[in-house]
Design an enzyme around this catalytic site. Sequence first.
Site, short mmCIF file in Angstrom:
data_model
loop_
_atom_site.label_atom_id
_atom_site.label_comp_id
_atom_site.label_asym_id
_atom_site.label_seq_id
_atom_site.Cartn_x
_atom_site.Cartn_y
_atom_site.Cartn_z
N LYS A 1 0.82 -1.21 0.00
CA LYS A 1 0.00 0.00 0.00
C LYS A 1 0.86 1.25 0.00
O LYS A 1 0.48 2.27 -0.58
CB LYS A 1 -0.97 0.01 1.19
CG LYS A 1 -2.11 -0.96 1.00
CD LYS A 1 -3.32 -0.59 1.83
CE LYS A 1 -4.47 -1.55 1.56
NZ LYS A 1 -5.52 -1.48 2.54
N LYS B 1 -3.72 -10.73 -7.11
CA LYS B 1 -5.04 -11.10 -6.57
C LYS B 1 -6.13 -10.19 -7.14
O LYS B 1 -5.84 -9.05 -7.51
CB LYS B 1 -5.03 -11.06 -5.03
CG LYS B 1 -5.08 -9.69 -4.43
CD LYS B 1 -5.45 -9.71 -2.95
CE LYS B 1 -5.56 -8.27 -2.47
NZ LYS B 1 -5.96 -8.04 -1.13
N LYS C 1 -10.42 -4.93 -5.16
CA LYS C 1 -11.39 -3.84 -5.32
C LYS C 1 -10.76 -2.63 -5.99
O LYS C 1 -11.43 -1.85 -6.62
CB LYS C 1 -11.85 -3.37 -3.93
CG LYS C 1 -12.72 -4.33 -3.20
CD LYS C 1 -13.09 -3.77 -1.84
CE LYS C 1 -12.35 -4.49 -0.77
NZ LYS C 1 -12.76 -4.28 0.58
P1 TYM Z 1 -10.54 -6.54 2.70
O1 TYM Z 1 -11.65 -5.57 2.83
O2 TYM Z 1 -9.40 -6.20 1.79
O3 TYM Z 1 -11.09 -7.94 2.22
C1 TYM Z 1 -12.20 -8.55 2.86
C2 TYM Z 1 -12.03 -10.07 2.87
O4 TYM Z 1 -11.93 -10.56 1.53
C3 TYM Z 1 -10.76 -11.37 1.39
N1 TYM Z 1 -10.24 -11.20 0.02
C4 TYM Z 1 -10.03 -12.21 -0.84
N2 TYM Z 1 -10.19 -13.53 -0.73
C5 TYM Z 1 -9.89 -14.30 -1.81
N3 TYM Z 1 -9.43 -13.79 -2.98
C6 TYM Z 1 -9.25 -12.46 -3.14
N4 TYM Z 1 -8.82 -11.98 -4.30
C7 TYM Z 1 -9.54 -11.60 -2.03
N5 TYM Z 1 -9.49 -10.24 -1.84
C8 TYM Z 1 -9.91 -10.03 -0.58
C9 TYM Z 1 -9.80 -10.83 2.44
O5 TYM Z 1 -8.84 -11.80 2.79
C10 TYM Z 1 -10.74 -10.51 3.57
O6 TYM Z 1 -11.01 -11.66 4.34
N6 TYM Z 1 -7.93 -5.80 6.85
C11 TYM Z 1 -9.07 -6.47 6.32
C12 TYM Z 1 -10.37 -6.10 7.00
C13 TYM Z 1 -10.36 -6.29 8.47
C14 TYM Z 1 -10.50 -7.53 9.15
C15 TYM Z 1 -10.46 -7.20 10.53
C16 TYM Z 1 -10.63 -8.85 8.72
C17 TYM Z 1 -10.26 -5.32 9.41
N7 TYM Z 1 -10.33 -5.85 10.67
C18 TYM Z 1 -10.56 -8.20 11.51
C19 TYM Z 1 -10.73 -9.85 9.70
C20 TYM Z 1 -10.69 -9.53 11.07
C21 TYM Z 1 -9.21 -6.10 4.86
O7 TYM Z 1 -8.75 -5.07 4.42
O8 TYM Z 1 -9.96 -6.94 4.12
#
Ligand code: TYM
Length: 335
Positions: free
Chosen positions: A115, A197, A200
Amino acid sequence: MIGDKKVLFSGMQATGSLTLGNYLGALKNWVALSEEYECFYSVVDLHSITVRQDPAELRKKARNLLMLYIAAGLDPKKNCIYYQSHVSCHCELAWILDCFTYMGELNRMTQFKDKSAKHADNINAGLFTYPVLMAADILLYQADVVPVGKDQLQHLELTRDIAGRFNSIYGDVFTIPEPYLGKAGAKIMSLQDPSKKMSKSDENPNASIYLTDDRDTIIRKFKRAVTDSESSIRYDVDQKPGVSNLIEIYGAVTGKSFEEVEKEFEGKGYGDFKLAVGESVADLLDPLHTRFAELSGDKAYIDGIIKENSEKAEYYATKTLRKVQKKVGFPERIR
Ligand code: TYM
């Protein structure tokens, strides 16, 4: 434990439009686990402002995400679906945990490195301490299990380290959480560059399937997905990353194993295969679109959910926070 159930916590950022990666890597498993655990699903809007956001857009996206959780099948009467920013304990615990986390640990986080390369003009302290806020999210609810995609495993490992460090000083304060990865779909790759990957924030809209995409768009994007010059449908991530990603998606959607998928498409061409994958995803998302449209029209219902659930989240979060404040030596509150 809450009652006789183990606790589950997870969250998603309210930035960009959710992708099929988010759905297959996380949301799908959330729904599958939601009966078995006492669940907290947060819209992590505090995390979102580590990169610049338009305020009106952020508010809209956060609400849409909350509705999407429900549209995907999470019952908001049973699962605590809430905005992270409505429960100030998250920030308070994050500060305390900051003091138990080393700069060296945060420096090693690959998401921070990625990032900061992407937002070189805004490498703020929040971006650096982002994983500590994430640890606070999880530990506040004494979560036993955290369903995530593969990209979050490093943050989970850090959460476990911080919790273990705190417990070794103050006794058993935090439950040490376990990550939960689904059998398939834990890392869905870009349709245009299968070495990255699906994300978004990808600039190429053809690289990702958004959960809001209509049927035609979904099928068109799969038709354009990058594959290779062979014509066999075979799972081999090194030699055939594009086709393997499509097999992974189809497997995650239909519940079929890679071998079963290979067998189903034996002797068939990429055109047929891509169409089948596109249709399976469109079928999966159809009911979600319908439910989302219904929810969008019911402001009072959603507002009620937001109020009820933020109170519930606050109740459990406060319990842990007070315990932690006492352990570290803050003066007791006098009422
Ligand atoms: P975020 O918002 O980037 O993604 C949300 C969830 O989607 C999963 N993910 C994927 N899984 C498979 N293939 C992909 N291409 C892919 N892109 C995203 C992520 O692994 C995630 O599970 N930091 C976290 C949000 C967060 C969080 C937490 C998660 C904040 N506090 C506490 C768990 C527990 C995040 O940015 O996810």
